[in-house]
Design an enzyme around this catalytic site. Structure first.
Site, PDB file in Angstrom:
ATOM      1  N   HIS A 191       0.835  -1.329   0.020  1.00 51.81           N
ATOM      2  CA  HIS A 191       0.059  -0.133   0.185  1.00 51.81           C
ATOM      3  C   HIS A 191       0.741   1.249  -0.021  1.00 51.81           C
ATOM      4  O   HIS A 191       1.177   1.691   1.022  1.00 51.81           O
ATOM      5  CB  HIS A 191      -0.770  -0.056   1.215  1.00 51.81           C
ATOM      6  CG  HIS A 191      -2.030   1.146   1.224  1.00 51.81           C
ATOM      7  ND1 HIS A 191      -2.891   1.010   2.027  1.00 51.81           N
ATOM      8  CD2 HIS A 191      -2.249   1.928   0.353  1.00 51.81           C
ATOM      9  CE1 HIS A 191      -3.551   2.212   2.029  1.00 51.81           C
ATOM     10  NE2 HIS A 191      -3.249   2.704   1.020  1.00 51.81           N
ATOM     11  N   HIS A 220       1.318   5.128  -2.248  1.00 52.03           N
ATOM     12  CA  HIS A 220       0.561   5.839  -3.383  1.00 52.03           C
ATOM     13  C   HIS A 220       1.525   6.936  -3.634  1.00 52.03           C
ATOM     14  O   HIS A 220       2.747   7.317  -2.913  1.00 52.03           O
ATOM     15  CB  HIS A 220      -0.551   6.719  -2.807  1.00 52.03           C
ATOM     16  CG  HIS A 220      -1.670   5.971  -2.304  1.00 52.03           C
ATOM     17  ND1 HIS A 220      -2.534   5.042  -3.268  1.00 52.03           N
ATOM     18  CD2 HIS A 220      -2.132   5.725  -1.185  1.00 52.03           C
ATOM     19  CE1 HIS A 220      -3.391   4.237  -2.346  1.00 52.03           C
ATOM     20  NE2 HIS A 220      -3.302   4.926  -1.163  1.00 52.03           N
ATOM     21  N   ALA A 260      -4.277   8.401  -3.692  1.00 54.59           N
ATOM     22  CA  ALA A 260      -5.703   8.090  -3.550  1.00 54.59           C
ATOM     23  C   ALA A 260      -6.390   9.466  -3.398  1.00 54.59           C
ATOM     24  O   ALA A 260      -7.525   9.570  -3.937  1.00 54.59           O
ATOM     25  CB  ALA A 260      -5.591   7.415  -2.139  1.00 54.59           C
ATOM     26  N   SER A 261      -5.790  10.288  -2.563  1.00 52.16           N
ATOM     27  CA  SER A 261      -6.895  11.556  -2.359  1.00 52.16           C
ATOM     28  C   SER A 261      -6.933  12.309  -3.460  1.00 52.16           C
ATOM     29  O   SER A 261      -7.829  13.236  -3.636  1.00 52.16           O
ATOM     30  CB  SER A 261      -6.213  12.420  -1.385  1.00 52.16           C
ATOM     31  OG  SER A 261      -5.166  12.829  -1.664  1.00 52.16           O
ATOM     32  N   GLU A 265       1.342   2.455   3.891  1.00 48.82           N
ATOM     33  CA  GLU A 265       0.959   3.827   3.111  1.00 48.82           C
ATOM     34  C   GLU A 265       1.782   4.894   3.306  1.00 48.82           C
ATOM     35  O   GLU A 265       1.436   5.960   3.829  1.00 48.82           O
ATOM     36  CB  GLU A 265      -0.572   4.084   3.647  1.00 48.82           C
ATOM     37  CG  GLU A 265      -1.129   4.788   2.585  1.00 48.82           C
ATOM     38  CD  GLU A 265      -2.614   5.071   2.946  1.00 48.82           C
ATOM     39  OE1 GLU A 265      -3.244   4.625   3.952  1.00 48.82           O
ATOM     40  OE2 GLU A 265      -3.282   5.762   2.056  1.00 48.82           O
ATOM     41  N   ARG A 299       2.560  11.366   8.622  1.00 46.11           N
ATOM     42  CA  ARG A 299       4.215  11.531   8.315  1.00 46.11           C
ATOM     43  C   ARG A 299       4.860  11.889   9.422  1.00 46.11           C
ATOM     44  O   ARG A 299       6.206  11.787   9.163  1.00 46.11           O
ATOM     45  CB  ARG A 299       4.190  12.416   7.128  1.00 46.11           C
ATOM     46  CG  ARG A 299       3.431  12.223   6.018  1.00 46.11           C
ATOM     47  CD  ARG A 299       3.379  13.298   4.813  1.00 46.11           C
ATOM     48  NE  ARG A 299       2.447  12.937   3.781  1.00 46.11           N
ATOM     49  CZ  ARG A 299       2.679  13.627   2.786  1.00 46.11           C
ATOM     50  NH1 ARG A 299       3.522  14.208   2.347  1.00 46.11           N
ATOM     51  NH2 ARG A 299       1.728  13.291   1.500  1.00 46.11           N
TER      52      ARG A 299
END
Lengths: 386, 386
Positions: free
Chosen positions: B6, B8, B72-73, B283, B289
């Site tokens: 996962h 992005h 994703a966003s 992710e 973060r």
């Protein structure tokens, strides 16, 4: 002493749903709308709906008192308009009030509010006042999504909610943040919508500054806080990213209940969330009524998990079972060990120094049930539970 | 061998969002819409966006390979119409394809789909095929709510989704069920909407019979399954109440990732969900973060939690880190220990009896990256991980 802070009248006599069906059928046809007084439920009907169900299970499980509100899925604020909700809330609240008076010391009333999608929450304040001041409600259920799964309402931090909070603070009652039936086919009511709402509400509170404006406001997030304790690290990290205080600071005003229906879940909850922010609850007889074939006990017999969890010391367990609830729900009238309402009067000499001095004795608050404020409960009685 | 399922492209060069801004500004004004070829991002730009970020952290944390999909966003399927989504998906997919080819053995491509609210999901099949067959995608992200928080799409068990599932099964790729940005002010994107979607999707699957129709379909529910493992007893009880099989049966087709950002959460996950249904993931660099001040490590450094959890045996950990991913993502091209793509040819004599016989050797599938089917991976290499 064990207080279950989350029960709904899921076993109400069938006359109630029949009355509701007539009310819904008459939407737009007021001539045929039923009147509240058309609802014929006798005291014996109420006893029969409670004694073999909730009261039996309370006795079996050793729960002393349940905070008992109208059935959550039946609130259905999305049906009809504010007037439909107003009458329906009144009918449902009157009924749980009757339960609380039929079983004194066993059931304390929680109220539903007459919310309606797109309608100013301030319109709920009269019924909130009536429920607390005239019916003896110790809390209300606040629906963050009166649209029933369309989520059209602004976040709980929006100022449109403030009149409700102002009344809650004035009356010294908390709210349980609890949605109702989902009319959105994407969301199963109890399998998705309820849990999503808990998570959503907590995140709304994390984003905003509600408790700066209402330092005395208390909210209870049910179902173990949705996904929040499981993702506590995520919420801590998001708070940092958003420049917000650590989510632990919210727990001065927010409590989670223990409606988590397996041991590992309760173990996670008690290992992550400090005991001061946990309230014992089962939500029985609710979404999950069966016996777990792996344990031979009901899934919703949460006392077994709370008793067994290594995350609570005896003092923590006392807090979760009772003393936290006394703090969060100061209007609670607590029974003594014989199950009768208790009037507590303590010698003032027990309180010294900077302790509060004016907290002893009944406080009417225009409440037909006398109110006892117990803000120093650990001084007031021997340790509870265990 | 550690596979992170996962990731992005959250660090894409700013030219990408500038291109998107132009595309969004030109909605309803096609003359001024940017063309895909107007996006100027060099290979060096891509290296600079990856090497000091994801690749650095992968090396620090010991992750070998990341399944890497568009941010994703940024999918934001609610913006514009199906044609806007079609062009945007193509641009984003081409970009992650380039990353996967610039860092062979380090990044395997995941694709986004050109979904659009109210539009037949079948319209996504051509881009799905292109991404898998021409770009080498090993999985796709499937958004159960292309409306962006309005939840107007039918449940994932609805037949309108079936053309996507048919193509996935034919191409032998799984989907990660992943929403995008919430445009609903009630839902914080990463603090509520993502987790709610995970819970919602699992409950939709529990209510339906999707895997009876698609026994080979594989879905990955990210973020540790939302609220599901924490409430596993609730889901077991709801399954009983609904007359559905135990939710454990869904785990033949559904996996949860390990994007849960604290030790107690991972401990709950590994104690409740069998290791065969867990896929390592972080992710990173994503919603969270920062460095956890309590541990001194990044919240999203999930390898630390997975390494430390008592809920996994060494064999379980190997499964979670690698071999489960090989099963769920059979198109994965795995690197050898030098980080180069590996061509595996095994003596057929290793397979006997009822074992499959036709699983050795590269299988083109019209894929520019050669594909190696590793359905008996435990025979193919020494134990991984640890």
């Amino acid at each position: 002493m064990i207080i279950d802070c989350h029960g709904h009248f899921t076993t109400a006599p069938p006359q109630l749903s029949a009355w509701r069906d007539r009310q819904v059928a008459a939407i737009g046809d007021p001539v045929n709308a039923p009147r509240p007084e058309d609802l014929a439920i006798s005291d014996d009907d109420l006893r029969e709906s409670i004694e073999p169900h909730q009261l039996r299970l309370m006795k079996e499980r050793g729960t002393d008192l349940t905070i008992f509100s109208p059935r959550a899925s039946f609130m259905a604020h999305h049906i009809g308009d504010a007037d439909v909700s107003r009458v329906w809330a009144r009918v449902c609240n009157d009924l749980v009030h009757r339960v609380s008076t039929l079983f004194p010391g066993r059931f304390a009333m929680g109220a539903m509010l007459p919310q309606s999608p797109g309608v100013d929450p301030a319109t709920c304040v009269p019924e909130l006042r009536r429920a607390v001041e005239q019916l003896g409600a110790v809390t209300v259920n606040l629906n963050p999504d009166p649209s029933g799964g369309r989520w059209t309402a602004p976040p709980l931090t929006d100022r449109s909610w403030y009149p409700v909070y102002e009344a809650m603070v004035e009356l010294d009652v908390p709210a349980m943040v609890h949605v109702s039936t989902s009319c959105n086919p994407a969301f199963h009511t109890t399998g998705a919508h309820y849990l999503n709402a808990d998570t959503t509400a907590f995140m709304q509170l994390l984003q905003g500054d509600l408790f700066a404006d209402f330092p005395d406001l208390r909210l209870v997030i049910p179902h173990g806080g949705g996904a929040v304790p499981y993702h506590w690290g995520r919420f801590r990290g998001l708070a940092m990213a958003l420049g917000r205080p650590d989510p632990m600071t919210l727990l001065d005003n927010v409590s989670f209940d223990t409606c988590v229906y397996h041991q590992p879940g309760i173990d996670l909850l008690t290992s992550v969330v400090p005991s001061r922010a946990l309230l014992f609850a089962s939500e029985m007889i609710g979404a999950v009524r069966d016996v777990d074939p792996d344990t031979g006990h009901h899934f919703d017999d949460t006392r077994r998990y709370v008793d067994a969890t290594p995350g609570l010391s005896p003092a923590d367990r006392t807090a979760v079972y009772a003393t936290n609830a006394e703090r969060v729900y100061p209007r609670l009238q607590l029974p003594d060990s014989c199950g009768q309402p208790q009037q507590v009067t303590l010698p003032e000499t027990r309180f010294t120094g900077d302790q509060q001095s004016a907290l002893i004795g009944p406080d009417d608050h225009r409440n037909p049930l006398k109110r006892v404020v117990l803000t120093h409960t650990l001084h007031l009685r021997p340790p509870l539970g265990e």
